[in-house]
Design a protein around this motif. Structure first.
Motif, PDB file in Angstrom:
ATOM      1  N   VAL A   1       0.820  -1.295   0.110  1.00 39.89           N
ATOM      2  CA  VAL A   1      -0.103  -0.063  -0.097  1.00 39.89           C
ATOM      3  C   VAL A   1       0.884   1.314   0.086  1.00 39.89           C
ATOM      4  N   PHE A   2       0.663   2.146  -0.962  1.00 38.49           N
ATOM      5  CA  PHE A   2       1.573   3.302  -1.247  1.00 38.49           C
ATOM      6  C   PHE A   2       1.102   4.353  -0.462  1.00 38.49           C
TER       7      PHE A   2
ATOM      8  N   LEU B   1      -5.864  -0.833   0.608  1.00 45.08           N
ATOM      9  CA  LEU B   1      -5.589  -1.565   2.119  1.00 45.08           C
ATOM     10  C   LEU B   1      -6.311  -3.041   1.626  1.00 45.08           C
ATOM     11  N   ARG B   2      -7.523  -2.832   1.630  1.00 51.66           N
ATOM     12  CA  ARG B   2      -8.301  -3.984   1.485  1.00 51.66           C
ATOM     13  C   ARG B   2      -8.026  -4.908   0.179  1.00 51.66           C
ATOM     14  N   ILE B   3      -7.727  -4.197  -0.859  1.00 51.94           N
ATOM     15  CA  ILE B   3      -7.276  -4.719  -2.018  1.00 51.94           C
ATOM     16  C   ILE B   3      -5.903  -5.517  -1.959  1.00 51.94           C
ATOM     17  N   ALA B   4      -5.147  -4.686  -1.315  1.00 55.36           N
ATOM     18  CA  ALA B   4      -3.808  -5.281  -0.978  1.00 55.36           C
ATOM     19  C   ALA B   4      -3.767  -6.669  -0.411  1.00 55.36           C
ATOM     20  N   THR B   5      -4.782  -6.817   0.419  1.00 58.18           N
ATOM     21  CA  THR B   5      -4.940  -7.940   1.323  1.00 58.18           C
ATOM     22  C   THR B   5      -6.083  -8.991   1.015  1.00 58.18           C
TER      23      THR B   5
ATOM     24  N   THR C   1      -0.244   6.412   5.420  1.00 59.82           N
ATOM     25  CA  THR C   1      -1.270   7.479   5.972  1.00 59.82           C
ATOM     26  C   THR C   1      -0.635   8.897   5.717  1.00 59.82           C
ATOM     27  N   ALA C   2       0.438   9.057   5.007  1.00 63.73           N
ATOM     28  CA  ALA C   2       1.156  10.548   5.113  1.00 63.73           C
ATOM     29  C   ALA C   2       0.184  11.547   4.277  1.00 63.73           C
TER      30      ALA C   2
ATOM     31  N   ILE D   1       3.429  -4.664   2.752  1.00 67.42           N
ATOM     32  CA  ILE D   1       4.348  -3.497   2.837  1.00 67.42           C
ATOM     33  C   ILE D   1       3.494  -2.356   2.907  1.00 67.42           C
ATOM     34  N   LEU D   2       3.661  -1.407   3.713  1.00 64.08           N
ATOM     35  CA  LEU D   2       3.182  -0.140   3.882  1.00 64.08           C
ATOM     36  C   LEU D   2       4.012   0.938   3.837  1.00 64.08           C
TER      37      LEU D   2
END
Length: 269
Positions: free
Chosen positions: A97-98, A171-175, A188-189, A183-184
């Motif tokens: 997640v970028f 986040l949901r798509i990545a998991t 949240t930046a 990898i985060l």
């Protein structure tokens, strides 16, 4: 979150061995990020990584994901060299997640279309419809769990969502599919404080529910201290703080600020 007990929990999921990495070698802009860097990420660890710009945080993530190659050394995923894996093989094991949610979603496509693509990650694609309508209710259930009302917007293009909603979807798509490592990358930046807090709570819940190993780069010292069971502070390609379990639990934001100030004095800032 406590690390699983027993020998299995101590087996590294990721092992970085004797890593060297220099950008723009033999030029006026040459920068050496890593020199003989070593790191083990154990299964079940949620690792927060802090450090100044250029300390090696993002380079470490890019090396693990295979998007850049080390000049020397080896990176193992479950004992297998990452650089010998094809991209689709790494994608089956690693979610990312970028900071920019558009890098993890397709803004022009609907939520439903994005989730359908994510569910097919690592599978062969043929000349069939991209969205299986029979899966719509399943997708709604996954979205409902986010508690952001996205289950009622499955036909809305992702580009029309708020920043927090888009990042929650990323986040949901990545998991969505089974992975080993999340990898985060400063995820949240780009969000306002309320959305950042919501995404961090969601992140922590997903990591625990799916029993993932997670590596989170963040500039938010509060989140670094509050979440996870291991904390790294990077400086000039080395971990100047590596605290896990009880030692990590006892860390305060002031401890990190004190170390940052020591580093500033050492480099003459």
């Amino acid at each position: 979150m406590s690390i699983q007990s027993g020998c299995e929990a101590r087996v590294p999921l990721i092992r970085m061995q004797h890593i060297d990495k220099t950008f723009n070698p033999d030029s006026v802009s040459e920068v050496t990020v890593f020199r003989d860097f070593n790191l083990d990420l154990l299964r079940g660890q949620f690792v927060s990584v802090v450090g100044s710009n250029g300390s090696g945080k993002t380079t470490m993530q890019n090396l693990i994901c295979g998007s850049i190659q080390a000049d020397r050394g080896e990176i193992l995923l479950d004992g297998a060299p990452i650089d010998r894996m094809k991209e689709y093989q790494r994608a089956r094991r690693i979610g990312r997640v970028f900071q920019d949610p558009s890098r993890g979603t397709c803004p022009e496509l609907t939520i439903l279309e994005n989730m359908a693509l994510a569910e097919n990650k690592g599978k062969a694609f043929g000349l069939t419809l991209g969205v299986n309508r029979k899966r719509t209710e399943y997708y709604r259930t996954l979205l409902e769990d986010l508690k952001l009302g996205l289950e009622d917007k499955v036909n809305v293009p992702v580009g029309g969502l708020s920043g927090g909603q888009r990042q929650a979807l990323a986040l949901r798509i990545a998991t969505m599919t089974p992975i080993d490592l999340l990898i985060l990358d400063e995820h949240t930046a780009a969000l306002d404080p309320n959305a950042s807090a919501t995404i961090m709570e969601l992140t922590d819940r997903i990591v625990k529910e799916k029993q993932l190993t997670a590596l989170m780069v963040t500039h938010n010292l509060k989140f670094a201290v509050q979440y996870g069971n291991r904390l790294l502070m990077m400086h000039q390609g080395q971990a100047v703080i590596d605290a896990a379990d009880d030692e990590k639990d006892n860390l305060q934001i002031s401890d990190l600020l004190d170390r940052f100030n020591e580093i500033s004095l050492e480099v003459g800032n």
